[in-house]
Design a protein around this motif. Structure first.
Motif, mmCIF file in Angstrom:
data_model
loop_
_atom_site.group_PDB
_atom_site.id
_atom_site.type_symbol
_atom_site.label_atom_id
_atom_site.label_comp_id
_atom_site.label_asym_id
_atom_site.label_seq_id
_atom_site.Cartn_x
_atom_site.Cartn_y
_atom_site.Cartn_z
ATOM 1 N N MET A 13 0.818 -1.210 0.000
ATOM 2 C CA MET A 13 0.000 0.000 0.000
ATOM 3 C C MET A 13 0.854 1.262 0.000
ATOM 4 O O MET A 13 0.387 2.327 -0.426
ATOM 5 C CB MET A 13 -0.950 -0.011 1.202
ATOM 6 N N ASN A 14 2.084 1.169 0.476
ATOM 7 C CA ASN A 14 2.984 2.329 0.479
ATOM 8 C C ASN A 14 3.886 2.370 -0.754
ATOM 9 O O ASN A 14 4.635 3.325 -0.939
ATOM 10 C CB ASN A 14 3.850 2.323 1.741
ATOM 11 N N ALA A 15 3.810 1.343 -1.569
ATOM 12 C CA ALA A 15 4.580 1.315 -2.813
ATOM 13 C C ALA A 15 3.853 2.147 -3.869
ATOM 14 O O ALA A 15 2.741 2.629 -3.640
ATOM 15 C CB ALA A 15 4.738 -0.142 -3.277
ATOM 16 N N PRO A 16 4.444 2.354 -5.052
ATOM 17 C CA PRO A 16 3.722 3.038 -6.138
ATOM 18 C C PRO A 16 2.374 2.371 -6.391
ATOM 19 O O PRO A 16 2.236 1.160 -6.248
ATOM 20 C CB PRO A 16 4.678 2.881 -7.336
ATOM 21 N N SER A 17 1.379 3.162 -6.753
ATOM 22 C CA SER A 17 -0.006 2.678 -6.848
ATOM 23 C C SER A 17 -0.171 1.488 -7.791
ATOM 24 O O SER A 17 -1.108 0.694 -7.640
ATOM 25 C CB SER A 17 -0.925 3.818 -7.288
ATOM 26 N N ILE A 18 0.738 1.342 -8.756
ATOM 27 C CA ILE A 18 0.638 0.238 -9.698
ATOM 28 C C ILE A 18 0.722 -1.111 -8.989
ATOM 29 O O ILE A 18 0.126 -2.104 -9.434
ATOM 30 C CB ILE A 18 1.757 0.344 -10.774
ATOM 31 N N VAL A 19 1.423 -1.152 -7.853
ATOM 32 C CA VAL A 19 1.578 -2.421 -7.125
ATOM 33 C C VAL A 19 0.233 -2.921 -6.620
ATOM 34 O O VAL A 19 -0.146 -4.079 -6.845
ATOM 35 C CB VAL A 19 2.571 -2.243 -5.950
ATOM 36 N N MET A 20 -0.545 -2.059 -5.949
ATOM 37 C CA MET A 20 -1.853 -2.485 -5.454
ATOM 38 C C MET A 20 -2.836 -2.682 -6.591
ATOM 39 O O MET A 20 -3.720 -3.543 -6.508
ATOM 40 C CB MET A 20 -2.400 -1.473 -4.452
ATOM 41 N N SER A 21 -2.688 -1.908 -7.659
ATOM 42 C CA SER A 21 -3.574 -2.089 -8.809
ATOM 43 C C SER A 21 -3.394 -3.483 -9.405
ATOM 44 O O SER A 21 -4.371 -4.171 -9.725
ATOM 45 C CB SER A 21 -3.301 -1.020 -9.868
ATOM 46 N N VAL A 22 -2.144 -3.905 -9.539
ATOM 47 C CA VAL A 22 -1.859 -5.241 -10.063
ATOM 48 C C VAL A 22 -2.358 -6.311 -9.093
ATOM 49 O O VAL A 22 -2.957 -7.317 -9.506
ATOM 50 C CB VAL A 22 -0.353 -5.414 -10.322
ATOM 51 N N ALA A 23 -2.153 -6.089 -7.793
ATOM 52 C CA ALA A 23 -2.595 -7.065 -6.798
ATOM 53 C C ALA A 23 -4.114 -7.215 -6.821
ATOM 54 O O ALA A 23 -4.645 -8.335 -6.808
ATOM 55 C CB ALA A 23 -2.117 -6.646 -5.410
ATOM 56 N N ASN A 24 -4.829 -6.086 -6.844
ATOM 57 C CA ASN A 24 -6.292 -6.138 -6.872
ATOM 58 C C ASN A 24 -6.808 -6.819 -8.137
ATOM 59 O O ASN A 24 -7.707 -7.662 -8.091
ATOM 60 C CB ASN A 24 -6.871 -4.722 -6.782
#
Length: 218
Positions: A13-24
Protein backbone atom coordinates in the motif's frame (compact mmCIF):
# COMPACT_ATOMS: atom_id res chain seq x y z
CA UNK A 1 6.91 -16.26 13.70
CA UNK A 2 4.56 -16.67 10.71
CA UNK A 3 2.58 -13.45 11.02
CA UNK A 4 4.05 -11.35 8.19
CA UNK A 5 0.90 -10.71 6.14
CA UNK A 6 0.39 -7.25 7.64
CA UNK A 7 3.94 -6.27 6.69
CA UNK A 8 3.33 -7.38 3.10
CA UNK A 9 0.12 -5.37 2.85
CA UNK A 10 1.68 -2.25 4.38
CA UNK A 11 4.59 -2.48 1.93
CA UNK A 12 2.25 -2.89 -1.03
CA UNK A 13 0.00 0.00 0.00
CA UNK A 14 2.98 2.33 0.48
CA UNK A 15 4.58 1.31 -2.81
CA UNK A 16 3.72 3.04 -6.14
CA UNK A 17 -0.01 2.68 -6.85
CA UNK A 18 0.64 0.24 -9.70
CA UNK A 19 1.58 -2.42 -7.12
CA UNK A 20 -1.85 -2.48 -5.45
CA UNK A 21 -3.57 -2.09 -8.81
CA UNK A 22 -1.86 -5.24 -10.06
CA UNK A 23 -2.60 -7.07 -6.80
CA UNK A 24 -6.29 -6.14 -6.87
CA UNK A 25 -6.68 -7.01 -10.55
CA UNK A 26 -4.86 -10.32 -10.14
CA UNK A 27 -6.93 -11.36 -7.12
CA UNK A 28 -10.25 -10.77 -8.85
CA UNK A 29 -9.30 -12.30 -12.19
CA UNK A 30 -6.92 -15.18 -11.48
CA UNK A 31 -9.36 -17.73 -10.08
CA UNK A 32 -11.99 -17.51 -12.80
CA UNK A 33 -11.18 -15.24 -15.78
CA UNK A 34 -7.53 -16.21 -16.17
CA UNK A 35 -7.94 -19.84 -15.11
CA UNK A 36 -10.83 -20.64 -17.42
CA UNK A 37 -9.29 -18.60 -20.22
CA UNK A 38 -6.27 -20.89 -19.87
CA UNK A 39 -8.52 -23.97 -19.79
CA UNK A 40 -10.20 -22.79 -23.01
CA UNK A 41 -6.80 -22.26 -24.67
CA UNK A 42 -5.72 -25.77 -23.67
CA UNK A 43 -8.99 -27.19 -25.02
CA UNK A 44 -8.55 -25.44 -28.37
CA UNK A 45 -4.77 -25.59 -28.86
CA UNK A 46 -3.44 -28.43 -26.66
CA UNK A 47 -6.48 -30.66 -26.54
CA UNK A 48 -4.56 -33.81 -25.63
CA UNK A 49 -3.88 -32.23 -22.21
CA UNK A 50 -7.40 -30.92 -21.62
CA UNK A 51 -8.95 -33.93 -19.86
CA UNK A 52 -6.20 -34.09 -17.25
CA UNK A 53 -6.42 -30.35 -16.57
CA UNK A 54 -10.21 -30.51 -16.28
CA UNK A 55 -9.98 -33.40 -13.82
CA UNK A 56 -7.36 -31.58 -11.76
CA UNK A 57 -9.56 -28.49 -11.39
CA UNK A 58 -12.64 -30.56 -10.55
CA UNK A 59 -10.70 -32.46 -7.87
CA UNK A 60 -9.29 -29.23 -6.46
CA UNK A 61 -12.82 -27.86 -6.13
CA UNK A 62 -14.07 -30.94 -4.28
CA UNK A 63 -11.17 -30.93 -1.83
CA UNK A 64 -11.61 -27.20 -1.28
CA UNK A 65 -15.30 -27.71 -0.62
CA UNK A 66 -14.50 -30.16 2.15
CA UNK A 67 -12.16 -27.61 3.73
CA UNK A 68 -14.79 -24.86 3.60
CA UNK A 69 -17.51 -27.06 5.12
CA UNK A 70 -15.43 -28.62 7.89
CA UNK A 71 -13.09 -25.71 8.69
CA UNK A 72 -14.73 -22.32 8.01
CA UNK A 73 -12.06 -19.63 8.26
CA UNK A 74 -12.26 -15.84 7.99
CA UNK A 75 -9.88 -13.94 5.70
CA UNK A 76 -7.53 -11.28 7.12
CA UNK A 77 -9.63 -8.46 5.61
CA UNK A 78 -12.25 -9.14 8.30
CA UNK A 79 -9.67 -8.59 11.06
CA UNK A 80 -9.64 -4.81 10.88
CA UNK A 81 -8.70 -4.62 14.55
CA UNK A 82 -5.27 -5.99 13.65
CA UNK A 83 -4.81 -3.29 11.03
CA UNK A 84 -5.78 -5.14 7.86
CA UNK A 85 -7.48 -3.17 5.09
CA UNK A 86 -9.82 -4.58 2.45
CA UNK A 87 -8.06 -2.99 -0.51
CA UNK A 88 -10.78 -4.14 -2.90
CA UNK A 89 -13.27 -1.72 -1.31
CA UNK A 90 -11.57 1.00 -3.36
CA UNK A 91 -12.34 -0.77 -6.64
CA UNK A 92 -15.54 -0.75 -8.67
CA UNK A 93 -16.13 -4.48 -8.13
CA UNK A 94 -15.57 -5.86 -4.64
CA UNK A 95 -16.85 -8.36 -2.09
CA UNK A 96 -19.92 -6.19 -1.42
CA UNK A 97 -21.04 -6.07 -5.06
CA UNK A 98 -24.50 -7.59 -5.53
CA UNK A 99 -23.82 -10.83 -7.40
CA UNK A 100 -20.48 -11.49 -5.67
CA UNK A 101 -21.98 -10.94 -2.22
CA UNK A 102 -24.88 -13.25 -3.06
CA UNK A 103 -22.80 -16.16 -4.36
CA UNK A 104 -19.58 -16.04 -2.36
CA UNK A 105 -18.86 -17.60 1.02
CA UNK A 106 -16.90 -15.10 3.16
CA UNK A 107 -15.59 -17.91 5.40
CA UNK A 108 -13.89 -19.83 2.61
CA UNK A 109 -10.29 -18.79 3.20
CA UNK A 110 -8.75 -22.17 4.09
CA UNK A 111 -7.46 -23.60 1.78
CA UNK A 112 -6.68 -20.95 -0.81
CA UNK A 113 -8.04 -22.21 -4.12
CA UNK A 114 -6.52 -19.13 -5.76
CA UNK A 115 -3.16 -20.74 -4.94
CA UNK A 116 -4.22 -24.24 -5.98
CA UNK A 117 -5.51 -22.97 -9.32
CA UNK A 118 -2.39 -20.85 -9.89
CA UNK A 119 -0.02 -23.75 -9.26
CA UNK A 120 -2.06 -26.00 -11.56
CA UNK A 121 -2.12 -23.40 -14.32
CA UNK A 122 1.54 -22.52 -13.87
CA UNK A 123 2.82 -26.09 -13.88
CA UNK A 124 0.55 -27.11 -16.76
CA UNK A 125 1.66 -24.09 -18.78
CA UNK A 126 5.29 -24.93 -18.09
CA UNK A 127 4.76 -28.54 -19.19
CA UNK A 128 2.85 -27.95 -22.42
CA UNK A 129 4.21 -24.63 -23.73
CA UNK A 130 6.87 -25.01 -26.40
CA UNK A 131 8.48 -21.57 -26.48
CA UNK A 132 11.65 -20.47 -24.71
CA UNK A 133 9.55 -18.20 -22.51
CA UNK A 134 7.69 -21.14 -20.97
CA UNK A 135 9.62 -20.77 -17.69
CA UNK A 136 7.74 -17.49 -17.12
CA UNK A 137 4.82 -19.70 -16.01
CA UNK A 138 6.73 -20.37 -12.80
CA UNK A 139 6.26 -16.72 -11.78
CA UNK A 140 2.46 -16.92 -12.01
CA UNK A 141 1.83 -18.76 -8.71
CA UNK A 142 4.17 -16.33 -6.94
CA UNK A 143 2.21 -13.35 -8.32
CA UNK A 144 -1.07 -14.89 -7.18
CA UNK A 145 0.19 -15.60 -3.66
CA UNK A 146 1.46 -12.02 -3.41
CA UNK A 147 -1.92 -10.69 -4.55
CA UNK A 148 -4.01 -12.73 -2.10
CA UNK A 149 -1.81 -11.63 0.81
CA UNK A 150 -1.42 -7.97 -0.23
CA UNK A 151 -5.20 -7.59 -0.62
CA UNK A 152 -5.75 -9.18 2.84
CA UNK A 153 -7.78 -12.08 1.48
CA UNK A 154 -5.54 -14.90 2.69
CA UNK A 155 -2.85 -15.76 5.18
CA UNK A 156 0.32 -17.47 3.99
CA UNK A 157 -0.88 -20.65 5.69
CA UNK A 158 -3.97 -20.62 3.44
CA UNK A 159 -1.61 -20.58 0.46
CA UNK A 160 0.41 -23.49 1.88
CA UNK A 161 -2.83 -25.45 2.26
CA UNK A 162 -3.76 -24.50 -1.31
CA UNK A 163 -0.46 -25.91 -2.53
CA UNK A 164 -1.25 -29.09 -0.61
CA UNK A 165 -4.64 -29.27 -2.31
CA UNK A 166 -3.01 -28.96 -5.74
CA UNK A 167 -0.50 -31.70 -4.89
CA UNK A 168 -3.23 -33.98 -3.54
CA UNK A 169 -5.36 -33.42 -6.64
CA UNK A 170 -2.38 -34.34 -8.81
CA UNK A 171 -1.90 -37.62 -6.92
CA UNK A 172 -5.61 -38.45 -7.09
CA UNK A 173 -5.82 -37.76 -10.83
CA UNK A 174 -2.56 -39.55 -11.63
CA UNK A 175 -3.16 -42.84 -9.81
CA UNK A 176 -6.30 -44.99 -10.25
CA UNK A 177 -5.56 -46.77 -6.96
CA UNK A 178 -5.26 -43.50 -5.03
CA UNK A 179 -8.34 -42.18 -6.81
CA UNK A 180 -10.47 -45.13 -5.70
CA UNK A 181 -9.18 -44.94 -2.14
CA UNK A 182 -9.71 -41.18 -1.99
CA UNK A 183 -13.25 -41.49 -3.32
CA UNK A 184 -14.19 -44.18 -0.80
CA UNK A 185 -12.63 -42.20 2.06
CA UNK A 186 -14.30 -38.98 1.01
CA UNK A 187 -17.75 -40.59 0.77
CA UNK A 188 -17.36 -42.22 4.19
CA UNK A 189 -16.09 -39.07 5.89
CA UNK A 190 -18.71 -36.79 4.31
CA UNK A 191 -21.54 -39.18 5.18
CA UNK A 192 -20.32 -39.64 8.75
CA UNK A 193 -19.79 -35.96 9.48
CA UNK A 194 -23.08 -34.97 7.86
CA UNK A 195 -24.95 -37.57 9.91
CA UNK A 196 -23.32 -36.48 13.18
CA UNK A 197 -23.98 -32.81 12.51
CA UNK A 198 -27.56 -33.51 11.45
CA UNK A 199 -28.21 -35.47 14.65
CA UNK A 200 -26.62 -32.73 16.74
CA UNK A 201 -28.71 -29.91 15.31
CA UNK A 202 -31.83 -31.98 14.72
CA UNK A 203 -32.01 -31.20 11.00
CA UNK A 204 -31.55 -32.94 7.71
CA UNK A 205 -28.04 -33.91 6.69
CA UNK A 206 -28.13 -31.62 3.66
CA UNK A 207 -29.07 -28.75 5.94
CA UNK A 208 -25.59 -28.83 7.42
CA UNK A 209 -24.16 -27.51 4.16
CA UNK A 210 -24.40 -23.78 3.62
CA UNK A 211 -25.65 -22.27 0.38
CA UNK A 212 -22.21 -21.37 -0.92
CA UNK A 213 -20.96 -24.92 -0.41
CA UNK A 214 -23.92 -26.36 -2.30
CA UNK A 215 -23.36 -23.85 -5.11
CA UNK A 216 -19.69 -24.86 -5.39
CA UNK A 217 -20.59 -28.56 -5.37
CA UNK A 218 -23.15 -28.10 -8.16
Amino acid sequence: GLFHELDVQHWAMNAPSIVMSVANWTYFNCQFTLTFGFVLWVYLRRNEHYTRLRNLIATINLIGLAGYVFFPAAPPRMLTGLGFVDSLNETGVNHHSGLIAALSNPYAAMPSLHTAYAITVGMTGLAITRTRLRFAWVAYPALVVFSIVATANHFFLDAVAGAGVAATAFLVVSSPRIRRAALATAVAVLAGVAAVRAARIGGEAWGTLDGAAVTLLV
